[in-house]
Structures are given as C-alpha cells and as structure tokens.
Scaffold this motif. Structure first.
Motif, PDB file in Angstrom:
ATOM      1  N   MET A   1       0.806  -1.222   0.000  1.00  0.00           N
ATOM      2  CA  MET A   1       0.000   0.000   0.000  1.00  0.00           C
ATOM      3  C   MET A   1       0.839   1.273   0.000  1.00  0.00           C
ATOM      4  SD  MET A   1      -3.199  -1.224   2.321  1.00  0.00           S
ATOM      5  CE  MET A   1      -4.182   0.255   2.029  1.00  0.00           C
ATOM      6  N   VAL A   2       2.124   1.158   0.301  1.00  0.00           N
ATOM      7  CA  VAL A   2       3.002   2.340   0.264  1.00  0.00           C
ATOM      8  C   VAL A   2       4.068   2.225  -0.824  1.00  0.00           C
ATOM      9  CG1 VAL A   2       2.610   2.943   2.680  1.00  0.00           C
ATOM     10  CG2 VAL A   2       4.536   1.450   2.073  1.00  0.00           C
TER      11      VAL A   2
ATOM     12  N   LEU B   1       5.062   1.755  -6.952  1.00  0.00           N
ATOM     13  CA  LEU B   1       4.516   1.107  -8.135  1.00  0.00           C
ATOM     14  C   LEU B   1       3.153   0.462  -7.869  1.00  0.00           C
ATOM     15  CD1 LEU B   1       5.126   0.488 -11.111  1.00  0.00           C
ATOM     16  CD2 LEU B   1       6.303  -1.581 -10.347  1.00  0.00           C
ATOM     17  N   LEU B   2       2.963  -0.077  -6.681  1.00  0.00           N
ATOM     18  CA  LEU B   2       1.738  -0.825  -6.375  1.00  0.00           C
ATOM     19  C   LEU B   2       0.656  -0.020  -5.670  1.00  0.00           C
ATOM     20  CD1 LEU B   2       3.236  -4.231  -5.201  1.00  0.00           C
ATOM     21  CD2 LEU B   2       2.336  -3.618  -7.452  1.00  0.00           C
ATOM     22  N   ALA B   3       1.026   1.042  -4.977  1.00  0.00           N
ATOM     23  CA  ALA B   3       0.050   1.807  -4.192  1.00  0.00           C
ATOM     24  C   ALA B   3      -1.186   2.225  -4.985  1.00  0.00           C
ATOM     25  CB  ALA B   3       0.719   3.013  -3.547  1.00  0.00           C
ATOM     26  N   PRO B   4      -1.059   2.680  -6.229  1.00  0.00           N
ATOM     27  CA  PRO B   4      -2.279   3.061  -6.958  1.00  0.00           C
ATOM     28  C   PRO B   4      -3.269   1.910  -7.119  1.00  0.00           C
ATOM     29  CG  PRO B   4      -0.345   3.944  -8.060  1.00  0.00           C
ATOM     30  CD  PRO B   4       0.154   3.000  -6.989  1.00  0.00           C
ATOM     31  N   VAL B   5      -2.787   0.705  -7.266  1.00  0.00           N
ATOM     32  CA  VAL B   5      -3.658  -0.453  -7.424  1.00  0.00           C
ATOM     33  C   VAL B   5      -4.328  -0.804  -6.098  1.00  0.00           C
ATOM     34  CG1 VAL B   5      -3.750  -2.885  -8.075  1.00  0.00           C
ATOM     35  CG2 VAL B   5      -2.175  -1.338  -9.267  1.00  0.00           C
ATOM     36  N   PHE B   6      -3.616  -0.635  -5.009  1.00  0.00           N
ATOM     37  CA  PHE B   6      -4.122  -1.014  -3.695  1.00  0.00           C
ATOM     38  C   PHE B   6      -4.944   0.088  -3.032  1.00  0.00           C
ATOM     39  CE2 PHE B   6      -1.057  -4.249  -4.491  1.00  0.00           C
ATOM     40  CZ  PHE B   6      -1.468  -5.349  -3.763  1.00  0.00           C
ATOM     41  N   GLU B   7      -4.977   1.281  -3.608  1.00  0.00           N
ATOM     42  CA  GLU B   7      -5.703   2.395  -2.987  1.00  0.00           C
ATOM     43  C   GLU B   7      -7.192   2.130  -2.863  1.00  0.00           C
ATOM     44  OE1 GLU B   7      -6.297   5.145  -6.984  1.00  0.00           O
ATOM     45  OE2 GLU B   7      -4.976   5.847  -5.402  1.00  0.00           O
ATOM     46  N   VAL B   8      -7.742   1.289  -3.701  1.00  0.00           N
ATOM     47  CA  VAL B   8      -9.160   0.975  -3.638  1.00  0.00           C
ATOM     48  C   VAL B   8      -9.533   0.354  -2.289  1.00  0.00           C
ATOM     49  CG1 VAL B   8      -8.997  -1.343  -4.662  1.00  0.00           C
ATOM     50  CG2 VAL B   8     -11.091  -0.014  -4.954  1.00  0.00           C
TER      51      VAL B   8
ATOM     52  N   GLU C   1       5.660  -8.200 -11.219  1.00  0.00           N
ATOM     53  CA  GLU C   1       6.968  -8.579 -10.682  1.00  0.00           C
ATOM     54  C   GLU C   1       7.207  -7.918  -9.323  1.00  0.00           C
ATOM     55  OE1 GLU C   1      10.720 -10.265 -10.106  1.00  0.00           O
ATOM     56  OE2 GLU C   1       8.940 -10.887 -11.209  1.00  0.00           O
ATOM     57  N   ARG C   2       6.808  -6.682  -9.173  1.00  0.00           N
ATOM     58  CA  ARG C   2       6.973  -6.003  -7.882  1.00  0.00           C
ATOM     59  C   ARG C   2       6.127  -6.686  -6.814  1.00  0.00           C
ATOM     60  NH1 ARG C   2      10.294  -4.327  -4.507  1.00  0.00           N
ATOM     61  NH2 ARG C   2       9.516  -2.721  -3.111  1.00  0.00           N
ATOM     62  N   TRP C   3       4.898  -7.071  -7.169  1.00  0.00           N
ATOM     63  CA  TRP C   3       4.034  -7.817  -6.233  1.00  0.00           C
ATOM     64  C   TRP C   3       4.740  -9.093  -5.795  1.00  0.00           C
ATOM     65  CZ3 TRP C   3       2.104 -12.706  -6.122  1.00  0.00           C
ATOM     66  CH2 TRP C   3       1.097 -12.968  -5.209  1.00  0.00           C
ATOM     67  N   ARG C   4       5.307  -9.827  -6.750  1.00  0.00           N
ATOM     68  CA  ARG C   4       5.989 -11.090  -6.464  1.00  0.00           C
ATOM     69  C   ARG C   4       7.180 -10.868  -5.531  1.00  0.00           C
ATOM     70  NH1 ARG C   4      10.010 -14.170  -7.431  1.00  0.00           N
ATOM     71  NH2 ARG C   4      11.116 -12.611  -8.633  1.00  0.00           N
ATOM     72  N   VAL C   5       7.967  -9.844  -5.815  1.00  0.00           N
ATOM     73  CA  VAL C   5       9.141  -9.559  -4.992  1.00  0.00           C
ATOM     74  C   VAL C   5       8.724  -9.188  -3.564  1.00  0.00           C
ATOM     75  CG1 VAL C   5      11.031  -7.899  -4.657  1.00  0.00           C
ATOM     76  CG2 VAL C   5      10.671  -8.962  -6.893  1.00  0.00           C
ATOM     77  N   LEU C   6       7.731  -8.333  -3.416  1.00  0.00           N
ATOM     78  CA  LEU C   6       7.273  -7.955  -2.072  1.00  0.00           C
ATOM     79  C   LEU C   6       6.715  -9.160  -1.314  1.00  0.00           C
ATOM     80  CD1 LEU C   6       5.490  -4.487  -2.374  1.00  0.00           C
ATOM     81  CD2 LEU C   6       7.712  -5.010  -1.369  1.00  0.00           C
ATOM     82  N   TRP C   7       6.003 -10.030  -2.020  1.00  0.00           N
ATOM     83  CA  TRP C   7       5.469 -11.237  -1.379  1.00  0.00           C
ATOM     84  C   TRP C   7       6.629 -12.119  -0.887  1.00  0.00           C
ATOM     85  CZ3 TRP C   7       1.074 -12.730   0.680  1.00  0.00           C
ATOM     86  CH2 TRP C   7       0.911 -14.078   0.991  1.00  0.00           C
ATOM     87  N   HIS C   8       7.599 -12.361  -1.748  1.00  0.00           N
ATOM     88  CA  HIS C   8       8.756 -13.179  -1.365  1.00  0.00           C
ATOM     89  C   HIS C   8       9.481 -12.566  -0.169  1.00  0.00           C
ATOM     90  CE1 HIS C   8       9.610 -16.273  -4.633  1.00  0.00           C
ATOM     91  NE2 HIS C   8       8.460 -15.721  -4.996  1.00  0.00           N
ATOM     92  N   GLU C   9       9.707 -11.263  -0.202  1.00  0.00           N
ATOM     93  CA  GLU C   9      10.395 -10.597   0.912  1.00  0.00           C
ATOM     94  C   GLU C   9       9.614 -10.748   2.215  1.00  0.00           C
ATOM     95  OE1 GLU C   9      12.650  -7.104  -1.678  1.00  0.00           O
ATOM     96  OE2 GLU C   9      10.967  -6.554  -0.391  1.00  0.00           O
TER      97      GLU C   9
END
Length: 130
Positions: free
Chosen positions: A29-30, A33-40, A90-98
């Motif tokens: 959410m912060v 790259l991903l925050a705009p998608v998660f803002e909903v 890819e960013r979603w995948r990396v954050l999930w793995h981390e």
C-alpha cells in the motif's frame, strides 16, 4: 553477537497467514509502483479484504474451502482500471517473497512463494495475454 532480527518460524496456521498477508499489504500500500492499485482498499475496507485474502491463501496452502471469491475476474477488472503491467506483477511477487522470507521458513513458506510465482504467470496471461 546476537541478531536483532526475530527467528523465522514455520508457516503453519491461519494466524500465520493473517500475519503474512497484513505485512505484505502494509508494504504494497506504500510501494510507489503498487500503491495506486491497492488504494481501492481504502474504500472497500482493508480489514474485510484481508479476511478474504487470508481465506484464499489458507485454501492454497492448507486446502481449506473457505475462499468463495472469483480470483481471475477480480484481477481482470483491476487490470482494466489500473493497468497491471508486467512490472507491477513482478513487484508484487518480490514484495510477497520478501514478506515470506522475513517472517517464515519451512516447506509451506516455500510453497507460499512458489504458488505466488505461479499466480503471477496465471494472472499475467488472464489480464494481459502475456
């Protein structure tokens, strides 16, 4: 010398899944790259959504039947509104793995990462045709 990092534990329960999902969403959410998608989620309610996501992952990892959602159609709709690019997947995948690696170890932690990898491939095909 002792490490300030907590010892990772096995990913083995719904409580573990809920913890993992919350940590991941806090990061997503912060993320620029991903925050705009998660803002909903600010509109639909994060806490309610996390229960559904927890149900999904519990089904994936522990073969329960709680999840009653429509995974692919939801993400197709998100793609239509937010352009789920390969970079975002890819960013979603990396954050999930981390998130998994920071909190958990063991077979089910590995499965959480491999299932996420497969989901990225599936969602990219379903949303972008790539």
């Amino acid at each position: 010398m002792t490490s300030s990092r907590p010892r990772r534990t096995e990913l083995s329960s719904r409580a573990d899944i809920d913890r993992l999902v919350r940590v991941f969403y806090e990061r997503a959410m912060v993320d620029p790259l991903l925050a705009p998608v998660f803002e909903v989620l600010a509109i639909v309610g994060l806490d309610e959504h996390l229960v559904v996501v927890g149900d999904f992952w519990e089904q994936i990892l522990f073969r329960t039947t709680r999840y009653q959602g429509a995974f692919i159609p939801v993400h197709r709709a998100l793609h239509g509104k937010y352009d789920l690019t390969p970079e975002r997947f890819e960013r979603w995948r990396v954050l999930w793995h981390e998130s998994v690696d920071e909190l958990f170890a063991g077979v089910d932690a590995g499965r959480a990462k491999s299932k996420a990898d497969a989901m990225v491939v599936s969602l990219r095909r379903a949303t972008t045709g790539a």
